[in-house]
Design an enzyme around this catalytic site. Structure first.
Site, PDB file in Angstrom:
ATOM      1  N   GLY A  54      41.578  33.651  36.939  1.00  0.00           N
ATOM      2  CA  GLY A  54      41.266  33.166  38.279  1.00  0.00           C
ATOM      3  C   GLY A  54      39.987  32.362  38.424  1.00  0.00           C
ATOM      4  O   GLY A  54      39.872  31.528  39.324  1.00  0.00           O
ATOM      5  N   GLU A 109      33.506  35.434  38.948  1.00  0.00           N
ATOM      6  CA  GLU A 109      34.800  35.958  39.412  1.00  0.00           C
ATOM      7  C   GLU A 109      35.382  35.037  40.479  1.00  0.00           C
ATOM      8  O   GLU A 109      34.642  34.313  41.158  1.00  0.00           O
ATOM      9  CB  GLU A 109      34.600  37.345  40.033  1.00  0.00           C
ATOM     10  CG  GLU A 109      34.992  38.509  39.152  1.00  0.00           C
ATOM     11  CD  GLU A 109      36.504  38.689  38.998  1.00  0.00           C
ATOM     12  OE1 GLU A 109      37.277  37.750  39.265  1.00  0.00           O
ATOM     13  OE2 GLU A 109      36.912  39.783  38.595  1.00  0.00           O
ATOM     14  N   ASP A 113      37.892  41.823  46.091  1.00  0.00           N
ATOM     15  CA  ASP A 113      38.791  42.292  47.143  1.00  0.00           C
ATOM     16  C   ASP A 113      38.464  43.771  47.393  1.00  0.00           C
ATOM     17  O   ASP A 113      37.501  44.063  48.106  1.00  0.00           O
ATOM     18  CB  ASP A 113      40.225  42.038  46.654  1.00  0.00           C
ATOM     19  CG  ASP A 113      41.289  42.357  47.680  1.00  0.00           C
ATOM     20  OD1 ASP A 113      40.981  42.357  48.876  1.00  0.00           O
ATOM     21  OD2 ASP A 113      42.438  42.611  47.288  1.00  0.00           O
ATOM     22  N   ASP A 169      46.233  32.710  42.140  1.00  0.00           N
ATOM     23  CA  ASP A 169      47.674  32.497  41.997  1.00  0.00           C
ATOM     24  C   ASP A 169      48.514  33.441  42.851  1.00  0.00           C
ATOM     25  O   ASP A 169      48.040  34.454  43.352  1.00  0.00           O
ATOM     26  CB  ASP A 169      48.084  32.726  40.537  1.00  0.00           C
ATOM     27  CG  ASP A 169      48.078  34.209  40.157  1.00  0.00           C
ATOM     28  OD1 ASP A 169      47.045  34.876  40.403  1.00  0.00           O
ATOM     29  OD2 ASP A 169      49.098  34.705  39.665  1.00  0.00           O
TER      30      ASP A 169
HETATM   31  P1  5GP Z   1      40.065  43.974  43.435  1.00  0.00           P
HETATM   32  O1  5GP Z   1      40.054  44.865  42.231  1.00  0.00           O
HETATM   33  O2  5GP Z   1      38.695  43.550  43.906  1.00  0.00           O
HETATM   34  O3  5GP Z   1      40.884  44.562  44.557  1.00  0.00           O
HETATM   35  O4  5GP Z   1      40.907  42.709  43.047  1.00  0.00           O
HETATM   36  C1  5GP Z   1      40.456  41.720  42.258  1.00  0.00           C
HETATM   37  C2  5GP Z   1      41.581  40.875  41.707  1.00  0.00           C
HETATM   38  O5  5GP Z   1      42.781  40.915  42.518  1.00  0.00           O
HETATM   39  C3  5GP Z   1      41.123  39.445  41.735  1.00  0.00           C
HETATM   40  O6  5GP Z   1      40.420  39.118  40.558  1.00  0.00           O
HETATM   41  C4  5GP Z   1      42.432  38.697  41.891  1.00  0.00           C
HETATM   42  O7  5GP Z   1      43.013  38.498  40.627  1.00  0.00           O
HETATM   43  C5  5GP Z   1      43.316  39.635  42.700  1.00  0.00           C
HETATM   44  N1  5GP Z   1      43.262  39.292  44.135  1.00  0.00           N
HETATM   45  C6  5GP Z   1      42.653  39.969  45.116  1.00  0.00           C
HETATM   46  N2  5GP Z   1      42.802  39.366  46.317  1.00  0.00           N
HETATM   47  C7  5GP Z   1      43.535  38.256  46.073  1.00  0.00           C
HETATM   48  C8  5GP Z   1      44.011  37.190  46.903  1.00  0.00           C
HETATM   49  O8  5GP Z   1      43.815  37.118  48.129  1.00  0.00           O
HETATM   50  N3  5GP Z   1      44.727  36.221  46.279  1.00  0.00           N
HETATM   51  C9  5GP Z   1      44.989  36.231  44.946  1.00  0.00           C
HETATM   52  N4  5GP Z   1      45.693  35.217  44.467  1.00  0.00           N
HETATM   53  N5  5GP Z   1      44.540  37.204  44.123  1.00  0.00           N
HETATM   54  C10 5GP Z   1      43.818  38.204  44.684  1.00  0.00           C
END
Ligand code: 5GP
Length: 186
Positions: A54, A109, A113, A169
């Site tokens: 990403g 990064e 999220d 993506d």
């Molecule tokens: P976390 O562990 O912080 O919940 O998620 C991180 C990963 O989830 C990011 O590196 C990404 O790959 C994916 N992700 C989280 N939110 C989004 C979003 O809105 N769109 C996309 N395409 N990927 C996301």
């Protein structure tokens, strides 16, 4: 800005952050990093570490604005969970090519999220004895936070929408959009 007509009416996304806004903010972040790391003039002191896949578009633009000797490395991780929810169980699928012991690390990064992925990654990297670790993320969705993550360099805070483009993506598609879009009703 001229370019391909990406934002076609039949595509399932709308623009949230334009290519121009991304370019301006990325230049600012690069300038800030350059100022913060100005004392590190050695050839291998500062490592810009991209999290695949990403971060690649953001990282390639960001490093052009870091006016310092840096070296680049990548780590690939995959997160277990469904398409839109991270479970916090993270696997390193491709590791760094060099030791980071004693180095100053800037992790790049795409998005923080829930914070689970980056929390795991930063803890893992810390065990490798770097001199320092900072986090640079293009996007942050604070409404979804489940882990407290300190983002040292942040591009944009966004609402709780599933976004695509500029590296992000859906099922490996849309990473090459030059802007950040969101999927209405997702
Ligand atoms: P976390 O562990 O912080 O919940 O998620 C991180 C990963 O989830 C990011 O590196 C990404 O790959 C994916 N992700 C989280 N939110 C989004 C979003 O809105 N769109 C996309 N395409 N990927 C996301």
């Amino acid at each position: 800005m001229s370019g391909p007509a990406w934002n076609r009416i039949n595509e399932p996304f709308s623009q949230l952050i334009s290519a121009e806004e991304i370019a301006n903010r990325t230049a600012e972040l690069g300038k800030q990093i350059t100022a913060d790391y100005a004392q590190f003039t050695g050839n291998a002191d500062v490592v810009v570490l991209g999290v695949l896949k990403g971060s690649i578009l953001f990282m390639s633009d960001l490093v052009k604005h870091i006016a310092l000797p840096v070296y680049l490395d990548f780590i690939a991780i995959s997160s277990y969970g469904d398409a839109t929810t991270s479970s916090g169980v993270v696997q390193i699928t491709q590791d760094l090519t060099r030791s980071i012991e004693g180095k100053h690390i800037i992790v790049v990064e795409d998005i923080v999220d829930t914070g689970h992925t980056v929390d795991y990654l930063l803890k893992n990297l810390a065990t490798r004895m770097p001199a320092s670790i900072k986090l640079c993320s293009l996007l942050h969705k604070p409404e979804r936070a489940e882990r407290e993550v300190k983002i040292d360099y942040l591009g944009f805070t966004i609402p709780n929408k599933f976004v695509v483009g500029y590296g992000l993506d859906i099922a490996q598609q849309y990473r090459n959009l030059p802007f950040i879009g969101f999927v209405p009703n997702a």
